[in-house]
Design a protein around this motif. Sequence first.
Motif, PDB file in Angstrom:
ATOM      1  N   ARG A 164      39.545  38.105  30.562  1.00  0.00           N
ATOM      2  CA  ARG A 164      38.192  37.727  30.101  1.00  0.00           C
ATOM      3  C   ARG A 164      37.392  38.912  29.582  1.00  0.00           C
ATOM      4  N   TRP A 165      37.546  40.070  30.207  1.00  0.00           N
ATOM      5  CA  TRP A 165      36.790  41.273  29.828  1.00  0.00           C
ATOM      6  C   TRP A 165      37.761  42.441  29.665  1.00  0.00           C
ATOM      7  N   PRO A 166      38.553  42.454  28.606  1.00  0.00           N
ATOM      8  CA  PRO A 166      39.593  43.481  28.441  1.00  0.00           C
ATOM      9  C   PRO A 166      39.114  44.934  28.525  1.00  0.00           C
ATOM     10  N   PRO A 167      37.901  45.267  28.092  1.00  0.00           N
ATOM     11  CA  PRO A 167      37.505  46.680  28.173  1.00  0.00           C
ATOM     12  C   PRO A 167      37.259  47.199  29.589  1.00  0.00           C
ATOM     13  N   ILE A 168      37.034  46.311  30.548  1.00  0.00           N
ATOM     14  CA  ILE A 168      36.742  46.754  31.905  1.00  0.00           C
ATOM     15  C   ILE A 168      38.005  47.326  32.545  1.00  0.00           C
ATOM     16  N   GLU A 169      37.870  48.518  33.107  1.00  0.00           N
ATOM     17  CA  GLU A 169      38.977  49.151  33.813  1.00  0.00           C
ATOM     18  C   GLU A 169      39.023  48.590  35.235  1.00  0.00           C
ATOM     19  N   ILE A 170      40.207  48.598  35.841  1.00  0.00           N
ATOM     20  CA  ILE A 170      40.370  47.960  37.138  1.00  0.00           C
ATOM     21  C   ILE A 170      41.214  48.840  38.056  1.00  0.00           C
ATOM     22  N   ILE A 171      40.724  49.002  39.297  1.00  0.00           N
ATOM     23  CA  ILE A 171      41.476  49.653  40.365  1.00  0.00           C
ATOM     24  C   ILE A 171      41.687  48.607  41.454  1.00  0.00           C
ATOM     25  N   VAL A 172      42.917  48.484  41.916  1.00  0.00           N
ATOM     26  CA  VAL A 172      43.267  47.573  43.005  1.00  0.00           C
ATOM     27  C   VAL A 172      43.772  48.421  44.162  1.00  0.00           C
ATOM     28  N   THR A 173      43.375  48.048  45.374  1.00  0.00           N
ATOM     29  CA  THR A 173      43.819  48.782  46.553  1.00  0.00           C
ATOM     30  C   THR A 173      44.306  47.822  47.622  1.00  0.00           C
ATOM     31  N   SER A 174      45.099  48.349  48.541  1.00  0.00           N
ATOM     32  CA  SER A 174      45.522  47.581  49.711  1.00  0.00           C
ATOM     33  C   SER A 174      46.173  48.531  50.700  1.00  0.00           C
ATOM     34  N   GLY A 175      45.998  48.228  51.969  1.00  0.00           N
ATOM     35  CA  GLY A 175      46.689  48.950  53.010  1.00  0.00           C
ATOM     36  C   GLY A 175      47.767  48.091  53.641  1.00  0.00           C
TER      37      GLY A 175
END
Length: 98
Positions: free
Chosen positions: A57-68
């Motif tokens: 939906r918002w291709p310019p937005i950068e994304i960081i995903v995390t998990s432990g």
Amino acid sequence: MASDELQAAGYDVISAYNADEAIAILQNRADVKFVFTDIDMDGSMDGLKLASFVRGRWPPIEIIVTSGKRLPRTLPERVVFVPKPYRAEHVLQTIANF
């Protein structure tokens, strides 16, 4: 913790309790540059589904995903995974590399 560290580094942080809140924020704001999300969260979708939705939906937005708790098998294009426990410097460096 991430929110506090990002604010201390000079970023304006908008917190969302779940993916539905995050999407509502993104629909109403044009100034969001990146999303930082945990894979495991309450709501209608987890962080990986949120990342896919945001990328579509918002291709310019950068994304960081995390998990432990788990490592993602695959990630949407241009999504960065930062495992927990992470150091604030690692997250800040990841953002600086966007």
